[in-house]
Design a protein around this motif. Structure first.
Motif, mmCIF file in Angstrom:
data_model
loop_
_atom_site.group_PDB
_atom_site.id
_atom_site.type_symbol
_atom_site.label_atom_id
_atom_site.label_comp_id
_atom_site.label_asym_id
_atom_site.label_seq_id
_atom_site.Cartn_x
_atom_site.Cartn_y
_atom_site.Cartn_z
ATOM 1 N N ALA A 188 0.887 -1.209 0.200
ATOM 2 C CA ALA A 188 0.029 0.002 -0.089
ATOM 3 C C ALA A 188 0.825 1.268 0.179
ATOM 4 O O ALA A 188 0.244 2.413 -0.232
ATOM 5 C CB ALA A 188 -0.902 0.064 1.164
ATOM 6 N N ALA A 189 2.321 1.116 0.242
ATOM 7 C CA ALA A 189 3.223 2.129 0.053
ATOM 8 C C ALA A 189 3.783 2.438 -1.315
ATOM 9 O O ALA A 189 3.950 3.594 -1.829
ATOM 10 C CB ALA A 189 4.051 2.206 1.193
ATOM 11 N N GLU A 190 4.238 1.180 -1.841
ATOM 12 C CA GLU A 190 5.094 1.127 -3.019
ATOM 13 C C GLU A 190 4.376 0.672 -4.195
ATOM 14 O O GLU A 190 4.773 0.882 -5.333
ATOM 15 C CB GLU A 190 6.488 0.618 -2.585
ATOM 16 C CG GLU A 190 7.216 0.938 -1.603
ATOM 17 C CD GLU A 190 8.512 0.058 -1.220
ATOM 18 O OE1 GLU A 190 8.560 -0.924 -1.872
ATOM 19 O OE2 GLU A 190 9.014 0.345 -0.224
ATOM 20 N N GLY A 191 3.478 -0.116 -3.965
ATOM 21 C CA GLY A 191 2.542 -0.735 -5.029
ATOM 22 C C GLY A 191 3.108 -1.986 -5.697
ATOM 23 O O GLY A 191 2.696 -2.542 -6.725
ATOM 24 N N ILE A 192 4.259 -2.691 -5.003
ATOM 25 C CA ILE A 192 4.969 -3.646 -5.582
ATOM 26 C C ILE A 192 4.166 -5.092 -4.859
ATOM 27 O O ILE A 192 3.238 -4.993 -4.088
ATOM 28 C CB ILE A 192 6.281 -3.878 -4.920
ATOM 29 C CG1 ILE A 192 6.272 -3.815 -3.410
ATOM 30 C CG2 ILE A 192 7.264 -2.829 -5.623
ATOM 31 C CD1 ILE A 192 7.677 -4.235 -2.990
ATOM 32 N N GLU A 193 4.003 -6.193 -5.661
ATOM 33 C CA GLU A 193 3.352 -7.169 -5.345
ATOM 34 C C GLU A 193 4.135 -7.982 -4.216
ATOM 35 O O GLU A 193 5.420 -8.663 -4.609
ATOM 36 C CB GLU A 193 2.955 -8.293 -6.636
ATOM 37 C CG GLU A 193 2.288 -7.875 -7.740
ATOM 38 C CD GLU A 193 3.003 -6.942 -8.753
ATOM 39 O OE1 GLU A 193 4.117 -6.608 -8.750
ATOM 40 O OE2 GLU A 193 2.356 -6.689 -9.833
ATOM 41 N N GLU A 194 3.607 -8.113 -3.376
ATOM 42 C CA GLU A 194 4.127 -8.756 -2.099
ATOM 43 C C GLU A 194 3.997 -10.102 -1.998
ATOM 44 O O GLU A 194 4.698 -10.997 -1.484
ATOM 45 C CB GLU A 194 3.674 -8.227 -0.639
ATOM 46 C CG GLU A 194 4.007 -6.735 -0.300
ATOM 47 C CD GLU A 194 5.568 -6.492 -0.105
ATOM 48 O OE1 GLU A 194 6.460 -7.434 -0.119
ATOM 49 O OE2 GLU A 194 6.190 -5.254 0.266
ATOM 50 N N ALA A 195 2.590 -10.575 -2.671
ATOM 51 C CA ALA A 195 2.615 -11.930 -2.477
ATOM 52 C C ALA A 195 1.174 -12.110 -3.346
ATOM 53 O O ALA A 195 0.548 -11.277 -3.874
ATOM 54 C CB ALA A 195 2.036 -12.335 -1.114
ATOM 55 N N VAL A 196 1.492 -13.480 -4.123
ATOM 56 C CA VAL A 196 0.315 -13.831 -5.143
ATOM 57 C C VAL A 196 -0.028 -15.209 -4.520
ATOM 58 O O VAL A 196 0.603 -16.263 -4.488
ATOM 59 C CB VAL A 196 0.955 -13.701 -6.344
ATOM 60 C CG1 VAL A 196 -0.499 -14.328 -7.375
ATOM 61 C CG2 VAL A 196 1.084 -12.557 -6.769
ATOM 62 N N GLU A 197 -1.388 -15.733 -4.280
ATOM 63 C CA GLU A 197 -1.782 -17.018 -3.822
ATOM 64 C C GLU A 197 -2.872 -17.159 -4.942
ATOM 65 O O GLU A 197 -3.916 -16.674 -5.192
ATOM 66 C CB GLU A 197 -2.456 -16.725 -2.369
ATOM 67 C CG GLU A 197 -1.407 -16.473 -1.501
ATOM 68 C CD GLU A 197 -2.254 -16.532 -0.070
ATOM 69 O OE1 GLU A 197 -3.239 -16.573 0.029
ATOM 70 O OE2 GLU A 197 -1.302 -15.960 0.871
ATOM 71 N N GLU A 198 -2.983 -18.698 -5.330
ATOM 72 C CA GLU A 198 -3.913 -19.201 -6.091
ATOM 73 C C GLU A 198 -4.909 -19.933 -4.957
ATOM 74 O O GLU A 198 -4.420 -20.497 -4.217
ATOM 75 C CB GLU A 198 -3.273 -20.197 -6.978
ATOM 76 C CG GLU A 198 -4.547 -21.048 -8.025
ATOM 77 C CD GLU A 198 -4.026 -21.840 -8.604
ATOM 78 O OE1 GLU A 198 -4.736 -22.494 -9.715
ATOM 79 O OE2 GLU A 198 -2.859 -22.095 -8.595
ATOM 80 N N ILE A 199 -6.142 -19.488 -5.129
ATOM 81 C CA ILE A 199 -7.000 -20.149 -4.115
ATOM 82 C C ILE A 199 -7.618 -21.461 -4.734
ATOM 83 O O ILE A 199 -8.333 -21.320 -5.724
ATOM 84 C CB ILE A 199 -8.218 -19.181 -3.794
ATOM 85 C CG1 ILE A 199 -7.739 -17.900 -3.443
ATOM 86 C CG2 ILE A 199 -9.131 -19.837 -3.096
ATOM 87 C CD1 ILE A 199 -6.691 -17.813 -2.253
ATOM 88 N N ARG A 200 -7.183 -22.568 -4.263
ATOM 89 C CA ARG A 200 -7.654 -23.736 -4.442
ATOM 90 C C ARG A 200 -9.067 -24.184 -3.678
ATOM 91 O O ARG A 200 -8.733 -24.470 -2.261
ATOM 92 C CB ARG A 200 -6.786 -24.823 -4.357
ATOM 93 C CG ARG A 200 -5.504 -24.649 -5.438
ATOM 94 C CD ARG A 200 -4.449 -25.741 -5.409
ATOM 95 N NE ARG A 200 -3.528 -25.474 -6.192
ATOM 96 C CZ ARG A 200 -3.429 -25.728 -7.568
ATOM 97 N NH1 ARG A 200 -4.440 -26.362 -8.165
ATOM 98 N NH2 ARG A 200 -2.443 -25.352 -8.424
ATOM 99 N N THR A 201 -10.177 -24.471 -4.144
ATOM 100 C CA THR A 201 -11.468 -24.557 -3.260
ATOM 101 C C THR A 201 -11.634 -25.996 -3.419
ATOM 102 O O THR A 201 -11.580 -26.618 -4.423
ATOM 103 C CB THR A 201 -12.527 -23.768 -3.743
ATOM 104 O OG1 THR A 201 -12.784 -24.067 -5.100
ATOM 105 C CG2 THR A 201 -12.180 -22.189 -3.670
ATOM 106 N N SER A 202 -12.107 -26.518 -2.434
ATOM 107 C CA SER A 202 -12.753 -27.905 -2.139
ATOM 108 C C SER A 202 -14.213 -27.842 -2.250
ATOM 109 O O SER A 202 -14.852 -26.789 -2.372
ATOM 110 C CB SER A 202 -12.220 -28.597 -1.039
ATOM 111 O OG SER A 202 -12.821 -27.902 0.204
ATOM 112 N N SER A 203 -15.052 -29.057 -2.219
ATOM 113 C CA SER A 203 -16.341 -29.052 -2.281
ATOM 114 C C SER A 203 -16.871 -28.194 -1.172
ATOM 115 O O SER A 203 -16.609 -28.458 0.119
ATOM 116 C CB SER A 203 -16.650 -30.502 -2.082
ATOM 117 O OG SER A 203 -17.946 -30.567 -2.221
ATOM 118 N N GLY A 204 -17.766 -27.401 -1.441
ATOM 119 C CA GLY A 204 -18.408 -26.468 -0.509
ATOM 120 C C GLY A 204 -17.919 -25.364 0.074
ATOM 121 O O GLY A 204 -18.050 -24.784 0.968
ATOM 122 N N ALA A 205 -16.488 -25.143 -0.655
ATOM 123 C CA ALA A 205 -15.456 -24.058 -0.110
ATOM 124 C C ALA A 205 -16.173 -22.670 -0.337
ATOM 125 O O ALA A 205 -16.830 -22.696 -1.410
ATOM 126 C CB ALA A 205 -14.090 -24.297 -0.640
#
Length: 452
Positions: free
Chosen positions: A432-449
């Protein structure tokens, strides 16, 4: 009659004997072939290890030889150091050293790999190598040279004396003549040398990987078993007549804790809880009741879990993810303060979907990271400015402010964007200060997630 019987049995016996001899010969040939293949693999891995450690020493020298302003060469050199160290680690794993103390050398190489990787991936125009990191490289150059020489000495003895790695494996497995085996002695010498090296200041990003998350670091006054008994009865909402068994774990160690097993009256299932000795903080809870068929929705279960946390002294918690497994719902909650989600203060809750009651939760991260006076700055970038930095193809579903720990083990304020791209769901955390990507996460959902 006997002549006729012998005329039949003799050829049959001879045939069986010849068959057994042929079978035994083939088995012996296959065994020798397997042993030869294993020996060749060991020899290749060992000679590759010696070669890559020598290359590692040379690459560190190349990195140190150029000007301190040569950031491009520094980056290339550190990438090569990381690659060579990773290859050396892989080759060590291929050798029969599981019974031989070689952990100091393996950890040393692991720290070099993590140090070089984390330094190489950052922006050198903004964060060039510091004087302390350059000093680290000088020490590593010297140390790697000594390790390389020791390995080459072992290599020369292996070649000149035609030593076999299969003998090493046998010696380690049977503990016979292990003390005077040339190869074993050589590796012990290397590990002893590495163990004597003074610990370097690897920086917070590397140190955090090896940081022992011990309950002793929580601080607080040590509590007694009787105090834990009272805490357990209160948390389990059990009467004073309930039986409570207190077990002390890891006494005089970094992981000292208490386990309290509460057996309520009326035949109800037992519940168990773990508390820290330092401060008496609850770190886990488990209800051993049998969970029946699902009757409660995940949305209702989320609300029930939030109420449970509120009642048990975990206020202002927000669910950030939820997954369903059969008749159980698993939820992750983090502290929410002034519109910011504080991810280090994490609690996971398990809920039975038969009636929405909590059957377990884990709060070790919360116990270790919770701070009443945590200072969170205002975002320097506006939401609109941060959004412009996203991939144009990213389909945003939601956004929120999130306080996270980045790869450099530093806590930073970010904009968390949830959405879809390339057919998958992602969370992207922009500083929120520099605009760089600090982390990227792929969300893998299970049944009912559900992604909150």
């Amino acid at each position: 009659m006997y002549k006729r019987l012998s005329a039949i049995m003799f050829p049959l016996t001879a045939l069986l004997l010849i068959g057994a001899l042929v079978w035994g010969y083939q088995e012996n040939q296959e065994k020798n072939s397997i042993l030869l293949k294993a020996e060749n693999q060991y020899q290749r891995a060992f000679h590759d290890l010696s070669y890559h450690v020598e290359r590692l020493h040379g690459e560190l020298g190349n990195t140190l030889a150029v000007s301190s302003a040569s950031t491009g060469v520094h980056r290339k050199g550190l990438v090569n150091v990381w690659r060579l160290t990773s290859e050396a680690q892989n080759e060590i794993n291929q050798l029969p050293l599981t019974l031989l103390p070689f952990s100091d050398t393996e950890e040393f190489l692991s720290k070099i790999a993590n140090f070089s990787y984390k330094a190489a991936v950052r922006d050198f125009t903004k964060k060039p190598l510091t004087e302390a990191e350059m000093n680290n490289l000088k020490v590593l150059y010297k140390d790697s040279g000594e390790i390389s020489k020791d390995l080459q000495d072992v290599q020369n003895k292996v070649i000149s004396n035609k030593l076999r790695w299969m003998d090493v494996e046998t010696a380690l497995a049977t503990e016979e003549k292990a003390e005077d085996n040339t190869i074993i002695d050589g590796f012990k010498t290397v590990d002893k040398r590495v163990a004597a090296y003074p610990e370097l200041d690897w920086g917070p990003s590397v140190a955090s990987i090896y940081d022992k998350r011990s309950v002793k670091k929580l601080g607080g006054k040590p509590v007694t078993a009787e105090e834990i008994r009272a805490k357990a009865l209160k948390f389990a909402d059990a009467g004073g007549d309930a039986e409570v068994e207190i077990i002390e774990n890891g006494k005089n160690t970094e992981w000292a804790s208490y386990t309290a097993v509460v057996n309520p009256s009326g035949g109800k299932p037992a519940v168990s809880m773990d508390f820290t000795v330092e401060g008496g903080l609850l770190i886990s809870y488990n209800d051993n009741r049998e969970v029946g068929p699902a009757q409660v929705s995940m949305k209702q279960a989320t609300s029930k879990a939030e109420q449970f946390l509120e009642q048990k002294g975990f206020p202002d918690m927000t669910a950030v993810s939820a997954d369903r497994y059969d008749n159980m719902g698993n939820f992750t909650f983090v502290t929410s303060r002034d519109g910011v989600l504080i991810y280090p203060e994490k609690v996971t809750v398990r809920v039975g979907l038969d009636n929405g009651e909590t059957t377990g939760f884990q709060a070790s991260d919360y116990a270790r990271e919770h701070q009443e006076e945590r200072v969170i700055p205002k975002p320097a970038l506006s939401l609109a400015e941060a959004r412009k930095l996203l991939n144009p193809e990213f389909k945003e579903r939601y956004n929120r402010l999130a306080w996270i720990e980045n790869e450099d083990a530093q806590e930073v304020l970010t904009y968390e964007f949830g959405g879809r791209i390339n057919g998958s769901q992602y969370r992207i955390y922009l500083n929120a200060a520099e605009g760089i990507e600090e982390a990227v996460e792929e969300i893998r959902t299970s049944s009912g997630a559900q992604d909150k």
